[in-house]
Design an enzyme around this catalytic site. Structure first.
Site, short mmCIF file in Angstrom:
data_model
loop_
_atom_site.label_atom_id
_atom_site.label_comp_id
_atom_site.label_asym_id
_atom_site.label_seq_id
_atom_site.Cartn_x
_atom_site.Cartn_y
_atom_site.Cartn_z
CB SER A 118 -9.03 -1.39 1.83
OG SER A 118 -9.65 -0.48 0.94
CE1 TYR A 141 -6.73 -3.46 -2.56
CE2 TYR A 141 -8.63 -2.04 -2.17
CZ TYR A 141 -7.35 -2.44 -1.85
OH TYR A 141 -6.68 -1.83 -0.81
CE LYS A 179 -1.15 4.04 -4.61
NZ LYS A 179 -1.98 4.33 -3.41
#
Length: 316
Positions: A118, A141, A179
């Site tokens: 990411s 995250y 999502k």
């Protein structure tokens, strides 16, 4: 057989459709369907089998990756992708430990392993090059993704099979409805417009004017094309940015949605206090490594991708 973890999710289900379009149907989907809405992403996909993510982990720990037929590759897209999740124990178990176990099994058996990293690993930096010197995640995250990238870097020099980490920037497009709040800004803006509401963007933050925060927005079909290219080029390994190489503003996204429907007023809401130290106001992928590896295809702009996405949503 090809294994796709997170195969019922956003990028995973689009990747399965892309594989189907190339005639590939011997696919094992690994996912967790506690959110049952994700089943819709697989309705028009052809796969060979499905396993729950915990069942799959137990299977490979007890039996290795021995399934019916040889394993051609593993696309590891399964993860908690919520940048607003602050349960570090949960994130590390899902995004780091699970990934380590699967990577080690693939390395031992020389199975190509292509996984989702990411752009969050770059934090609020302004240089987006795949080097630890530029990496400083600003949420747990991002740290879970960063730590696994570091683990991969340790193994890459000794790997005897392909290992590819793809650092996704802001991916948007079909099959992301499940999502919720983590769906793309284009998806949310469309919903606001169709509900008769104005298109809401954040007011200015830092050195950016209202709606002028910029991200590298990449259409999901372009992201899938990169995955398929690496599948066909197993000699290529490493960690690569996956974006368009161009930063565009949230205002440009909103104008593209408004242009498609011929209406839509943009308004600006206060920037949330809780995001001020955990928000990337600017991202732009440096594609030098990806291009050097041999990937030549172009990427769609926000104007092109949002228009295509709105057409897809209107047909649903």
């Amino acid at each position: 057989m090809i294994i796709v973890t997170g195969g019922a999710g956003f990028i995973g289900s689009n990747l399965i459709r892309a594989l189907n379009e190339e005639g590939r149907t011997e696919i094992l989907v690994v996912d967790h369907l506690k959110n049952g809405l994700k089943y819709k992403n697989l309705v028009d996909c052809t796969v060979q089998d499905f396993m729950d993510k915990q069942e799959f982990l137990t299977h490979i720990q007890q039996h290795g990756t021995h399934f019916e037929g040889a394993i051609e590759a593993v696309f590891h897209l399964g993860a908690c992708s919520a940048t607003t999740e602050w349960d570090g124990q949960y994130l590390m178990a899902n995004n780091y430990t699970y990934s380590k176990i699967l990577l080690n099994h693939c390395l031992l058996r020389r199975i190509p392993f292509i996984y989702a990293s990411s752009a969050s690993v770059y934090g609020r930096g302004t240089t987006f090059v795949e080097d630890a010197i530029h990496e400083a995640p600003i949420n747990v995250y991002g740290y879970s993704k960063y730590l696994f990238d570091e683990y991969v870097r340790h193994h890459l020099p000794h790997a005897r099979s392909q290992v590819v980490g793809l650092r996704y920037f802001n991916v948007y497009g079909p099959r992301e409805e499940h999502k919720g709040s983590m769906a793309s800004v284009a998806f949310h803006l469309r919903n606001q417009l169709l509900a008769g509401e104005p298109l809401r963007l954040f007011a200015g933050s830092g050195r950016y004017d209202a709606g002028e925060q910029q991200r590298d927005f990449v259409y999901v079909s372009d992201a899938c094309a990169v995955n398929l290219w690496f599948l066909k080029n197993p000699q290529c390994s490493g960690i690569f940015n996956l974006g368009t190489g161009r930063a565009q503003s949230f205002n440009e996204v909103a104008r593209s949605v408004s242009r498609h429907y011929g209406r839509g007023e943009i308004v600006y809401i206060p920037f949330p206090d809780q995001l001020k130290t955990h928000y990337q106001s600017y991202t732009q992928a440096d594609l030098s490594n990806l291009r050097s590896a041999g990937y030549k295809d172009t990427f769609q702009s926000v104007e092109e991708g949002v228009s295509r996405y709105m057409i897809w949503l209107d047909r649903c």
